[in-house]
Design a protein around this motif. Sequence first.
Motif, PDB file in Angstrom:
ATOM      1  N   VAL A  30       1.029  -1.235  -0.011  1.00  0.00           N
ATOM      2  CA  VAL A  30      -0.115  -0.066  -0.022  1.00  0.00           C
ATOM      3  C   VAL A  30       0.962   1.275   0.146  1.00  0.00           C
ATOM      4  CG1 VAL A  30      -1.604   1.355   1.342  1.00  0.00           C
ATOM      5  CG2 VAL A  30      -1.956  -1.159   1.142  1.00  0.00           C
ATOM      6  N   GLY A  31       1.982   1.133   0.919  1.00  0.00           N
ATOM      7  CA  GLY A  31       2.894   2.298   0.917  1.00  0.00           C
ATOM      8  C   GLY A  31       3.386   2.696  -0.592  1.00  0.00           C
ATOM      9  N   LEU A  32       3.899   1.664  -1.332  1.00  0.00           N
ATOM     10  CA  LEU A  32       4.467   1.871  -2.447  1.00  0.00           C
ATOM     11  C   LEU A  32       3.509   2.345  -3.504  1.00  0.00           C
ATOM     12  CD1 LEU A  32       6.779   1.098  -4.541  1.00  0.00           C
ATOM     13  CD2 LEU A  32       5.760  -1.033  -4.969  1.00  0.00           C
ATOM     14  N   GLY A  33       2.064   1.791  -3.528  1.00  0.00           N
ATOM     15  CA  GLY A  33       1.149   2.332  -4.106  1.00  0.00           C
ATOM     16  C   GLY A  33       0.788   3.909  -4.004  1.00  0.00           C
ATOM     17  N   VAL A  34       0.768   4.207  -2.734  1.00  0.00           N
ATOM     18  CA  VAL A  34       0.658   5.756  -2.278  1.00  0.00           C
ATOM     19  C   VAL A  34       1.775   6.685  -2.829  1.00  0.00           C
ATOM     20  CG1 VAL A  34       0.360   7.343  -0.127  1.00  0.00           C
ATOM     21  CG2 VAL A  34      -0.800   5.219  -0.336  1.00  0.00           C
ATOM     22  N   LEU A  36       3.641   5.838  -5.302  1.00  0.00           N
ATOM     23  CA  LEU A  36       3.949   5.931  -6.841  1.00  0.00           C
ATOM     24  C   LEU A  36       2.732   6.648  -7.185  1.00  0.00           C
ATOM     25  CD1 LEU A  36       4.342   2.251  -7.909  1.00  0.00           C
ATOM     26  CD2 LEU A  36       5.812   4.176  -7.999  1.00  0.00           C
ATOM     27  N   VAL A  37       1.600   6.814  -6.532  1.00  0.00           N
ATOM     28  CA  VAL A  37       0.458   7.788  -6.980  1.00  0.00           C
ATOM     29  C   VAL A  37       1.225   9.173  -6.920  1.00  0.00           C
ATOM     30  CG1 VAL A  37      -1.713   8.597  -6.583  1.00  0.00           C
ATOM     31  CG2 VAL A  37      -1.393   6.234  -6.677  1.00  0.00           C
ATOM     32  N   TRP A  38       1.607   9.422  -5.804  1.00  0.00           N
ATOM     33  CA  TRP A  38       2.261  10.908  -5.514  1.00  0.00           C
ATOM     34  C   TRP A  38       3.030  11.290  -6.684  1.00  0.00           C
ATOM     35  CZ3 TRP A  38       1.171  15.558  -4.206  1.00  0.00           C
ATOM     36  CH2 TRP A  38       2.303  16.370  -3.866  1.00  0.00           C
ATOM     37  N   VAL A  41       1.550  11.979  -9.791  1.00  0.00           N
ATOM     38  CA  VAL A  41       0.883  13.321  -9.653  1.00  0.00           C
ATOM     39  C   VAL A  41       1.858  14.608  -9.812  1.00  0.00           C
ATOM     40  CG1 VAL A  41      -0.502  14.843  -8.359  1.00  0.00           C
ATOM     41  CG2 VAL A  41      -1.273  12.399  -8.905  1.00  0.00           C
ATOM     42  N   LEU A  42       2.887  14.430  -9.064  1.00  0.00           N
ATOM     43  CA  LEU A  42       4.073  15.405  -8.753  1.00  0.00           C
ATOM     44  C   LEU A  42       4.874  15.478 -10.023  1.00  0.00           C
ATOM     45  CD1 LEU A  42       4.598  17.847  -6.954  1.00  0.00           C
ATOM     46  CD2 LEU A  42       6.352  16.136  -5.992  1.00  0.00           C
ATOM     47  N   VAL A  43       5.375  14.346 -10.557  1.00  0.00           N
ATOM     48  CA  VAL A  43       6.734  14.416 -11.310  1.00  0.00           C
ATOM     49  C   VAL A  43       6.354  13.962 -12.729  1.00  0.00           C
ATOM     50  CG1 VAL A  43       8.860  13.781 -11.748  1.00  0.00           C
ATOM     51  CG2 VAL A  43       8.239  14.385  -9.390  1.00  0.00           C
ATOM     52  N   LEU A  44       5.812  12.785 -12.767  1.00  0.00           N
ATOM     53  CA  LEU A  44       5.606  11.887 -14.094  1.00  0.00           C
ATOM     54  C   LEU A  44       4.657  12.605 -15.028  1.00  0.00           C
ATOM     55  CD1 LEU A  44       6.080   8.309 -12.998  1.00  0.00           C
ATOM     56  CD2 LEU A  44       7.971   9.844 -13.735  1.00  0.00           C
ATOM     57  N   LEU A  45       3.246  12.792 -14.383  1.00  0.00           N
ATOM     58  CA  LEU A  45       2.458  13.327 -15.418  1.00  0.00           C
ATOM     59  C   LEU A  45       2.534  14.588 -15.820  1.00  0.00           C
ATOM     60  CD1 LEU A  45      -0.953  12.092 -13.388  1.00  0.00           C
ATOM     61  CD2 LEU A  45       0.189  11.233 -15.676  1.00  0.00           C
ATOM     62  N   PRO A  46       3.081  15.636 -14.898  1.00  0.00           N
ATOM     63  CA  PRO A  46       3.542  16.940 -15.460  1.00  0.00           C
ATOM     64  C   PRO A  46       4.553  16.659 -16.544  1.00  0.00           C
ATOM     65  CG  PRO A  46       3.367  17.123 -13.137  1.00  0.00           C
ATOM     66  CD  PRO A  46       3.014  15.487 -13.397  1.00  0.00           C
ATOM     67  N   LEU A  47       5.604  16.061 -16.421  1.00  0.00           N
ATOM     68  CA  LEU A  47       6.485  15.835 -17.321  1.00  0.00           C
ATOM     69  C   LEU A  47       5.917  15.290 -18.615  1.00  0.00           C
ATOM     70  CD1 LEU A  47       9.942  14.878 -15.680  1.00  0.00           C
ATOM     71  CD2 LEU A  47       9.170  17.114 -16.219  1.00  0.00           C
ATOM     72  N   ALA A  48       5.165  14.305 -18.607  1.00  0.00           N
ATOM     73  CA  ALA A  48       4.414  13.557 -19.954  1.00  0.00           C
ATOM     74  C   ALA A  48       3.673  14.805 -20.462  1.00  0.00           C
ATOM     75  CB  ALA A  48       3.712  12.543 -19.255  1.00  0.00           C
ATOM     76  N   ALA A  49       3.043  15.749 -19.646  1.00  0.00           N
ATOM     77  CA  ALA A  49       2.422  16.897 -20.289  1.00  0.00           C
ATOM     78  C   ALA A  49       3.064  17.747 -21.382  1.00  0.00           C
ATOM     79  CB  ALA A  49       1.601  17.620 -19.308  1.00  0.00           C
TER      80      ALA A  49
ATOM     81  N   ILE B  82       5.980  17.097   3.230  1.00  0.00           N
ATOM     82  CA  ILE B  82       5.782  16.079   2.162  1.00  0.00           C
ATOM     83  C   ILE B  82       6.860  15.127   1.586  1.00  0.00           C
ATOM     84  CG2 ILE B  82       4.747  15.701  -0.176  1.00  0.00           C
ATOM     85  CD1 ILE B  82       2.754  18.168   0.329  1.00  0.00           C
ATOM     86  N   ASN B  83       7.985  16.139   1.539  1.00  0.00           N
ATOM     87  CA  ASN B  83       9.096  15.414   0.951  1.00  0.00           C
ATOM     88  C   ASN B  83       9.761  14.344   1.895  1.00  0.00           C
ATOM     89  OD1 ASN B  83       9.037  16.331  -1.728  1.00  0.00           O
ATOM     90  ND2 ASN B  83      10.685  18.034  -1.348  1.00  0.00           N
ATOM     91  N   THR B  84       9.785  14.713   3.084  1.00  0.00           N
ATOM     92  CA  THR B  84      10.358  14.020   4.151  1.00  0.00           C
ATOM     93  C   THR B  84       9.553  12.604   4.280  1.00  0.00           C
ATOM     94  OG1 THR B  84      10.801  15.871   5.338  1.00  0.00           O
ATOM     95  CG2 THR B  84      11.250  13.965   6.715  1.00  0.00           C
ATOM     96  N   LEU B  85       8.341  12.535   4.278  1.00  0.00           N
ATOM     97  CA  LEU B  85       7.574  11.488   4.477  1.00  0.00           C
ATOM     98  C   LEU B  85       7.710  10.653   3.290  1.00  0.00           C
ATOM     99  CD1 LEU B  85       4.247  12.922   5.950  1.00  0.00           C
ATOM    100  CD2 LEU B  85       5.910  11.569   7.216  1.00  0.00           C
ATOM    101  N   PHE B  86       7.612  11.316   1.890  1.00  0.00           N
ATOM    102  CA  PHE B  86       7.782  10.507   0.906  1.00  0.00           C
ATOM    103  C   PHE B  86       9.103   9.880   0.728  1.00  0.00           C
ATOM    104  CE2 PHE B  86       9.181  10.606  -3.659  1.00  0.00           C
ATOM    105  CZ  PHE B  86       7.973   9.770  -4.193  1.00  0.00           C
TER     106      PHE B  86
END
Lengths: 282, 282, 327
Positions: A30-34, A36-38, A41-49, B82-86
């Motif tokens: 679950v931790g990995l899932g959360v 990856l989603v974050w 949202v923060l890095v991969l999708l914007p760069l893809a955009a 956020i960055n610390t938790l992540f």
Amino acid sequence: MTDTLVAPSGPARTTSRPGGLFRLTPTSGVGLGVALVWFSVLVLLPLAAVVGAAADGGFDRFWSTLADAQTFAALRLTVVEALLVTAVNAVIGTIVAWVLVRDQFPGKRILDVVIDIPFALPTIVAGLVLLSLWGPESPMGINIVNTRQGIFLALLFVTLPFVVRTVQPVLIELDADVEEAAASLGASRVTTFRRIILPSLVPAIAAGSSLGFARAISEFGSLVLISGNTPYETEVASLKILKFLEGDNQAGAAAVAVLLLVVAIVTIVILDLISRRVARRG
Amino acid sequence: MADTRQIRARKGPVTYLLRAFVIAYLAVLVIWPLFEVAQQTFAPADVGDEGGVGAFWERLSDPSVTYAFNLTVTVAFWAVLINTLFGVGISLLLVRYQFPGRRILSVLVDLPMSVSPVVVGLALVLAYSTGKGWFGEALASVGFYVIGTTPGLIMATAFVSLPLVIREIVPVLEEIGADAEMAAHSLGANGWQTFRRITLPSIKWAVVYGVVLSMARSLGEFGAVKIVSPGAEFRGETATLLIQNRYTNYEEPTAYAAAFVLVLASVLALVVVSLIRKEDHS
Amino acid sequence: MSIEVRGVGKRYGDFIALDDINVSLPTGQLTALLGPSGGGKSTLLRIIAGLESTDGGSVEIEGVDATKLPPQKRNVGFVFQHYAVFKHMTVAKNVAFGLEIRKRPKAEVKAKVAELLELVHLSQFAHRLPSQLSGGQRQRLALARALAVEPSVLLLDEPFGALDAKVRKELRDWLRRLHDEVHVTTVFVTHDQEEALEVADEIVVINEGRIEQIGSPDELYDEPANDFVMGFLGAVTRLGPLRLRPHDIEVAVTPGVPGSSAGVVLRALRVGFEVRLTVDVEGQEEPVLVVLSRTHARALDLELGSRVWLSPTTGATAVPVLGVASA
């Protein structure tokens, strides 16, 4: 002695071990899932955009944006300045590292801290710091605003720590035995440096230089106040992106941005190759 | 730590030449401009005006300046949290667990350091701005706006400083190995107990170090913030944006005063970092 | 004389590393500098090589005063404990280094490198990097590199110290054979008395910055100048007024020998072909250690509690307990 605010060493990539030790449990899954989603949202999708926007009009549109005379001039200026700064840093950075490691004199520790300042300063402040000495009210009477020399100086300032901080630890770790061996075989100090020490430093110099080059290519904050943004003269890639965006030309901005992204990725790959090569040599 | 080996201790004319060169280079490139900034900060705005600490303080007490610093601290706080938790989570996953795509993820999490801040800003705009972004309309329909708002500033800041915590923790986790954790498991500790009582104490300093680095970087972020913020007085104007705006509006004293605060923050971060390093080594 | 050291001393602050050292080493000889670590033997070697300066006195190499010469000008070959190979150069390049510095013609360098790699059995590795060699191979490479420049003396600083026991033994035999072949004046530093006894023509025992004794392995073993040398070269035990080696004690089960000391076997430990006895001797506080062969022990039918009479064997190496003079 080598405290650095932002150690410009390579990425904190995990070493070559084939896999982790533990299998994912439901909780860690679950931790990995959360995570990856974050991360998406923060890095991969914007760069893809960005890539998406650049690819929107097809390759021809992408190409014509970059080939536009004014954009091309900005790109060329960016690359040329970055290369110049990298070359200067490769030499001077190595000298600075050498003096900081091998020489002993009062105040050396202060210089060691000074190296980190350009990195620690916010980029806009770095620009302002340079302008206070070399700006319109320069006590030297030299005004670098809106000149290529100004861009060169700003890039030199912000990339100062890269080569120094990558070479320094390697120099500290160098085996004194090896230099003694060279001396007893008849090698002078200059020969020992050229044939024994320098080759051991080359991977570190290369790594520091590529980090510095990547930084110089993408530098923005310290140039905002210094570069006058004159097309064909002092306009660099990052400022060109801002100009495109302000002119509501997202595709243009994205095209230049993709180019910078590619440079960033190539740099990462080069660093990876260097570190692998060094690891192999042992 | 003087070199005891004679081969390195010997000093010739070249030694002194290099030493003088390095001192001169760093003095002109870094030390002198910094000194100039301090001078400008405490100089009277006009001939006949008051200078010194009083004037400096007055410039900082302006409501628009306090707003900017408040915003900067708020944004930095959330981004660092956020960055610390992540960062702690993803570092543990990358080093201790095996899952498909682990290696590629370890490369990707380092990418944000190499991306130009301008490209970061552009990427967020192209993904989330209403009208221009991929997801802008969808987010707007649920009343959530990223670009031009504080959450957008936090995202931009979190993006650029994302790898800093990870870079510090990963090497430490790799070095300490998983033996102690496995031992704890075998003694009946559950995942959380193992983390809190075994793993966390050993990565404690790395986490603190990463937090200081992220904080310094977040307070000073300019490029990415510049693009996602409206950047007007009392509207998304962070400290770095304020410096640019004031400098270009010929309100240089205020720009210098704000810049000086950020310089102090960076130097403070440098000091804290070197203290932590010492603590960690002892 | 190939190496002539006169009145050499070295201090590091308050610590005296070497104190008035005088020693001459004849040409073509294989000499061991033997002593405990921190005793100054490596410092002496490094002073001979010019890697360390001396506080006083002089060093002469092949009749030339080398005291003030830098290491580059001394024409010595130096081999380090941790090999000090040039990691970025191939094996062949490493060996060629000194010759290239001396600007020898390419063909000559090539021939010489081939010859030396042959000598150290590394020919098939000529184009490898040192990282692909084992520890023993790296040390042979270092030796070839040092020999390439045809040094007037070859100096080895704990050359086998970083290697595991088996390789160390092989290289030790090999060094002896190599020396018989090449005949260059060789000095090596070691803290392993077995290594020194086995390989060297002459041993210089150094302790606490001073020379304790100089002599051939036999001389040192049979006629140690003092307690220290005796103790450093092998196991020592005390029997009455004498200090002597455990295998130099005669064991009898009857009180026949005049002057023998009576005692009781406290412990008997068998290790391979030998048996080590701990004997409680009457009138002596510390027990006596005795080593004898398994066959001998069996013939005497020794077991725990057996009464025995101990006496020094004829010709035993022994020094009086408080004495300094040799027996």
